[in-house]
Write a protein that holds these residues in place. Structure first.
Motif, PDB file in Angstrom:
ATOM      1  N   ARG A   1       0.662  -1.102  -0.075  1.00 32.02           N
ATOM      2  CA  ARG A   1       0.065   0.133   0.095  1.00 32.02           C
ATOM      3  C   ARG A   1       0.560   1.295   0.127  1.00 32.02           C
ATOM      4  NH1 ARG A   1      -4.539   0.041   4.740  1.00 32.02           N
ATOM      5  NH2 ARG A   1      -4.920  -1.652   3.255  1.00 32.02           N
ATOM      6  N   MET A   2       1.990   1.184   0.740  1.00 30.92           N
ATOM      7  CA  MET A   2       2.810   2.400   0.743  1.00 30.92           C
ATOM      8  C   MET A   2       3.596   2.610  -0.539  1.00 30.92           C
ATOM      9  SD  MET A   2       4.675   1.695   4.278  1.00 30.92           S
ATOM     10  CE  MET A   2       5.674   3.251   4.098  1.00 30.92           C
ATOM     11  N   VAL A   3       3.874   1.405  -1.216  1.00 27.76           N
ATOM     12  CA  VAL A   3       4.308   1.696  -2.608  1.00 27.76           C
ATOM     13  C   VAL A   3       3.277   2.567  -3.588  1.00 27.76           C
ATOM     14  CG1 VAL A   3       5.377   0.554  -4.490  1.00 27.76           C
ATOM     15  CG2 VAL A   3       6.013  -0.323  -2.347  1.00 27.76           C
ATOM     16  N   THR A   4       2.062   1.867  -3.472  1.00 23.36           N
ATOM     17  CA  THR A   4       1.109   2.389  -4.353  1.00 23.36           C
ATOM     18  C   THR A   4       0.745   3.804  -4.106  1.00 23.36           C
ATOM     19  OG1 THR A   4       0.104   0.073  -4.414  1.00 23.36           O
ATOM     20  CG2 THR A   4      -1.173   1.958  -5.071  1.00 23.36           C
ATOM     21  N   GLN A   5       0.868   4.284  -2.657  1.00 25.93           N
ATOM     22  CA  GLN A   5       0.536   5.549  -2.549  1.00 25.93           C
ATOM     23  C   GLN A   5       1.787   6.387  -2.991  1.00 25.93           C
ATOM     24  OE1 GLN A   5       0.059   5.558   1.883  1.00 25.93           O
ATOM     25  NE2 GLN A   5      -1.904   4.928   1.762  1.00 25.93           N
ATOM     26  N   LYS A   6       3.149   5.954  -2.867  1.00 24.36           N
ATOM     27  CA  LYS A   6       4.113   6.871  -3.404  1.00 24.36           C
ATOM     28  C   LYS A   6       4.013   7.094  -4.849  1.00 24.36           C
ATOM     29  CE  LYS A   6       7.687   5.750   0.189  1.00 24.36           C
ATOM     30  NZ  LYS A   6       8.728   4.692   0.392  1.00 24.36           N
ATOM     31  N   VAL A   7       3.556   6.085  -5.608  1.00 26.13           N
ATOM     32  CA  VAL A   7       3.454   5.977  -7.140  1.00 26.13           C
ATOM     33  C   VAL A   7       2.414   7.016  -7.399  1.00 26.13           C
ATOM     34  CG1 VAL A   7       2.813   4.816  -9.212  1.00 26.13           C
ATOM     35  CG2 VAL A   7       4.523   3.884  -7.479  1.00 26.13           C
ATOM     36  N   MET A   8       1.428   6.807  -6.820  1.00 29.10           N
ATOM     37  CA  MET A   8       0.159   7.670  -7.065  1.00 29.10           C
ATOM     38  C   MET A   8       0.327   9.176  -6.667  1.00 29.10           C
ATOM     39  SD  MET A   8      -3.144   5.368  -5.754  1.00 29.10           S
ATOM     40  CE  MET A   8      -4.256   6.745  -6.013  1.00 29.10           C
ATOM     41  N   GLY A   9       0.999   9.469  -5.525  1.00 29.53           N
ATOM     42  CA  GLY A   9       1.548  10.660  -5.411  1.00 29.53           C
ATOM     43  C   GLY A   9       2.525  11.211  -6.292  1.00 29.53           C
ATOM     44  N   ARG A  10       3.525  10.449  -6.678  1.00 31.90           N
ATOM     45  CA  ARG A  10       4.262  10.953  -7.996  1.00 31.90           C
ATOM     46  C   ARG A  10       3.493  11.441  -9.071  1.00 31.90           C
ATOM     47  NH1 ARG A  10       7.815   6.654  -9.140  1.00 31.90           N
ATOM     48  NH2 ARG A  10       8.754   6.932  -6.917  1.00 31.90           N
ATOM     49  N   ASP A  11       2.522  10.518  -9.593  1.00 30.64           N
ATOM     50  CA  ASP A  11       1.814  10.620 -10.703  1.00 30.64           C
ATOM     51  C   ASP A  11       1.065  11.920 -10.784  1.00 30.64           C
ATOM     52  OD1 ASP A  11       2.940   8.676 -12.103  1.00 30.64           O
ATOM     53  OD2 ASP A  11       1.134   7.235 -11.797  1.00 30.64           O
ATOM     54  N   ASN A  12       0.429  12.267  -9.508  1.00 30.23           N
ATOM     55  CA  ASN A  12      -0.612  13.339  -9.076  1.00 30.23           C
ATOM     56  C   ASN A  12       0.417  14.520  -9.283  1.00 30.23           C
ATOM     57  OD1 ASN A  12      -2.813  12.149  -8.943  1.00 30.23           O
ATOM     58  ND2 ASN A  12      -2.724  11.666  -6.725  1.00 30.23           N
ATOM     59  N   SER A  13       1.590  14.712  -8.512  1.00 27.40           N
ATOM     60  CA  SER A  13       2.465  15.766  -8.745  1.00 27.40           C
ATOM     61  C   SER A  13       2.874  16.114 -10.264  1.00 27.40           C
ATOM     62  CB  SER A  13       3.776  15.718  -7.801  1.00 27.40           C
ATOM     63  OG  SER A  13       4.627  14.434  -8.190  1.00 27.40           O
ATOM     64  N   THR A  14       3.343  14.993 -10.861  1.00 26.99           N
ATOM     65  CA  THR A  14       3.536  15.261 -12.220  1.00 26.99           C
ATOM     66  C   THR A  14       2.536  15.901 -12.977  1.00 26.99           C
ATOM     67  OG1 THR A  14       4.973  13.410 -12.154  1.00 26.99           O
ATOM     68  CG2 THR A  14       4.527  14.030 -14.292  1.00 26.99           C
ATOM     69  N   SER A  15       1.150  15.407 -12.796  1.00 27.84           N
ATOM     70  CA  SER A  15      -0.072  15.778 -13.514  1.00 27.84           C
ATOM     71  C   SER A  15      -0.065  17.163 -13.172  1.00 27.84           C
ATOM     72  CB  SER A  15      -1.108  15.116 -13.065  1.00 27.84           C
ATOM     73  OG  SER A  15      -2.260  15.358 -13.737  1.00 27.84           O
ATOM     74  N   ARG A  16      -0.019  17.588 -11.854  1.00 27.51           N
ATOM     75  CA  ARG A  16      -0.122  19.180 -11.781  1.00 27.51           C
ATOM     76  C   ARG A  16       0.965  19.917 -12.329  1.00 27.51           C
ATOM     77  NH1 ARG A  16      -1.635  16.859  -6.390  1.00 27.51           N
ATOM     78  NH2 ARG A  16       0.428  17.402  -5.850  1.00 27.51           N
ATOM     79  N   GLY A  17       2.258  19.384 -12.235  1.00 27.06           N
ATOM     80  CA  GLY A  17       3.236  20.121 -12.712  1.00 27.06           C
ATOM     81  C   GLY A  17       3.498  20.081 -14.553  1.00 27.06           C
ATOM     82  N   GLY A  18       2.858  18.985 -14.792  1.00 30.46           N
ATOM     83  CA  GLY A  18       2.792  19.185 -16.426  1.00 30.46           C
ATOM     84  C   GLY A  18       2.497  17.864 -17.052  1.00 30.46           C
ATOM     85  N   PHE A  19       2.764  17.546 -18.215  1.00 31.37           N
ATOM     86  CA  PHE A  19       2.280  16.449 -18.819  1.00 31.37           C
ATOM     87  C   PHE A  19       3.664  15.885 -19.837  1.00 31.37           C
ATOM     88  CE2 PHE A  19      -1.183  19.245 -18.604  1.00 31.37           C
ATOM     89  CZ  PHE A  19      -2.382  18.345 -18.104  1.00 31.37           C
ATOM     90  N   ILE A  20       3.184  14.642 -20.273  1.00 30.01           N
ATOM     91  CA  ILE A  20       4.111  13.783 -20.874  1.00 30.01           C
ATOM     92  C   ILE A  20       3.608  13.571 -22.404  1.00 30.01           C
ATOM     93  CG2 ILE A  20       5.783  11.876 -21.168  1.00 30.01           C
ATOM     94  CD1 ILE A  20       6.397  13.493 -18.754  1.00 30.01           C
ATOM     95  N   LEU A  21       4.274  14.385 -23.335  1.00 29.25           N
ATOM     96  CA  LEU A  21       3.911  13.981 -24.516  1.00 29.25           C
ATOM     97  C   LEU A  21       4.613  12.958 -25.469  1.00 29.25           C
ATOM     98  CD1 LEU A  21       4.234  17.775 -26.092  1.00 29.25           C
ATOM     99  CD2 LEU A  21       2.131  16.598 -25.213  1.00 29.25           C
ATOM    100  N   VAL A  22       3.773  11.835 -25.563  1.00 25.26           N
ATOM    101  CA  VAL A  22       4.339  10.502 -25.976  1.00 25.26           C
ATOM    102  C   VAL A  22       4.778  10.383 -27.423  1.00 25.26           C
ATOM    103  CG1 VAL A  22       3.898   8.175 -25.999  1.00 25.26           C
ATOM    104  CG2 VAL A  22       2.553   9.299 -24.301  1.00 25.26           C
ATOM    105  N   GLY A  23       3.953  10.946 -28.332  1.00 22.68           N
ATOM    106  CA  GLY A  23       4.453  11.103 -29.511  1.00 22.68           C
ATOM    107  C   GLY A  23       4.974   9.542 -30.056  1.00 22.68           C
ATOM    108  N   PHE A  24       6.319   9.627 -30.667  1.00 21.70           N
ATOM    109  CA  PHE A  24       6.926   8.616 -31.325  1.00 21.70           C
ATOM    110  C   PHE A  24       8.363   8.181 -30.119  1.00 21.70           C
ATOM    111  CE2 PHE A  24       4.978  10.061 -34.995  1.00 21.70           C
ATOM    112  CZ  PHE A  24       4.691   8.600 -35.666  1.00 21.70           C
ATOM    113  N   SER A  25       7.853   8.177 -28.896  1.00 19.75           N
ATOM    114  CA  SER A  25       8.998   7.950 -28.027  1.00 19.75           C
ATOM    115  C   SER A  25       9.537   6.760 -28.063  1.00 19.75           C
ATOM    116  CB  SER A  25       8.314   8.614 -26.591  1.00 19.75           C
ATOM    117  OG  SER A  25       7.334   7.844 -26.230  1.00 19.75           O
ATOM    118  N   GLU A  26       8.553   5.667 -28.131  1.00 22.87           N
ATOM    119  CA  GLU A  26       8.684   4.149 -28.288  1.00 22.87           C
ATOM    120  C   GLU A  26       9.679   4.080 -29.546  1.00 22.87           C
ATOM    121  OE1 GLU A  26       5.242   2.125 -28.078  1.00 22.87           O
ATOM    122  OE2 GLU A  26       4.778   2.569 -25.967  1.00 22.87           O
TER     123      GLU A  26
END
Length: 225
Positions: A2-27
């Motif tokens: 549960r702690m790991v999940t909360q950390k990941v979700m917290g990181r995602d939420n902070s990234t979402s507030r701070g900006g976005f990732i443009l996937v494009g042709f990154s693969e």
């Protein structure tokens, strides 16, 4: 766990507030370098082409006609549109950083949506201009006065960006539940709406109806003229 999940979700939420990732042709990194060259070449050609049209239209007194007045506005729209998208796209294609700030995404969405609507309406105004030029050639310069041209252009800009000023805040305020990867090259309404974790069916229908109006109205005038 549960702690790991909360950390990941917290990181995602902070990234979402701070900006976005443009996937494009990154693969496909090998394809990004090729696209970088093509985008850079076409961006420079667009700058030179539209810049030349604007410059010549202002310098040559014989080109100060209603047709070139609207053409100058279209060139300025194209110039602004590609400048809003291409630099960020070139940065993302060249390096490993695919991010865009929240403010940058808002600016891209606001400008591209506003310019798109304005361009559609300007094409309708140009269709009316050509109709007057063909059907009333002797009264063309009496009917298409500079004041009328400025009024038609102002209406196009006002309606285009009024629509953008309404939909951009709605789109960017949709709850995303930490989703921040945009499956596109830049911030556009459909891929940003796809990040929402709520039902957006009615909103998508509204966008489709408005888009159809912006496309069908000028197309009808062009066909009639």
């Amino acid at each position: 766990m549960r702690m790991v999940t909360q950390k990941v979700m917290g990181r995602d939420n902070s990234t979402s507030r701070g900006g976005f990732i443009l996937v494009g042709f990154s693969e496909q990194p090998w394809l990004e370098r090729i696209l970088f060259v093509f985008v850079l070449i076409f961006y420079l050609l667009t700058l030179m082409g539209n810049g030349t049209i604007i410059l010549v239209s202002h310098l040559d007194l014989q080109l100060r006609t209603p047709m070139y007045f609207f053409l100058t506005h279209l060139s300025f729209i194209d110039l602004t549109h590609v400048t809003c998208i291409s630099p960020q796209m070139l940065v993302n294609l060249w390096g490993p950083d695919k991010s865009i700030s929240f403010v940058g995404c808002v600016v891209q969405l606001l400008i591209t949506l506003g310019l798109g609507g304005t361009e559609c309406l300007l094409l309708a105004m140009m269709a009316y201009d050509r109709y007057v030029a063909v059907c009333q050639p002797l009264h063309y310069f009496i009917l298409m006065l500079p004041q009328l041209c400025w009024t038609l252009a102002s209406i196009s800009w006002f309606i285009g960006f009024s629509n953008s000023l309404v939909h951009t805040p709605i789109t960017m305020s949709l709850p995303r539940c930490g989703h921040h990867q945009i499956n596109h090259f830049y911030c556009e309404t459909p891929p940003v709406v796809q990040l929402a974790c709520v039902d957006t069916t009615n909103y998508r229908k509204e966008i489709m109806v408005l888009s159809s109006i912006f496309l069908v109205f000028p197309l009808s005038l062009i066909l009639v003229s």
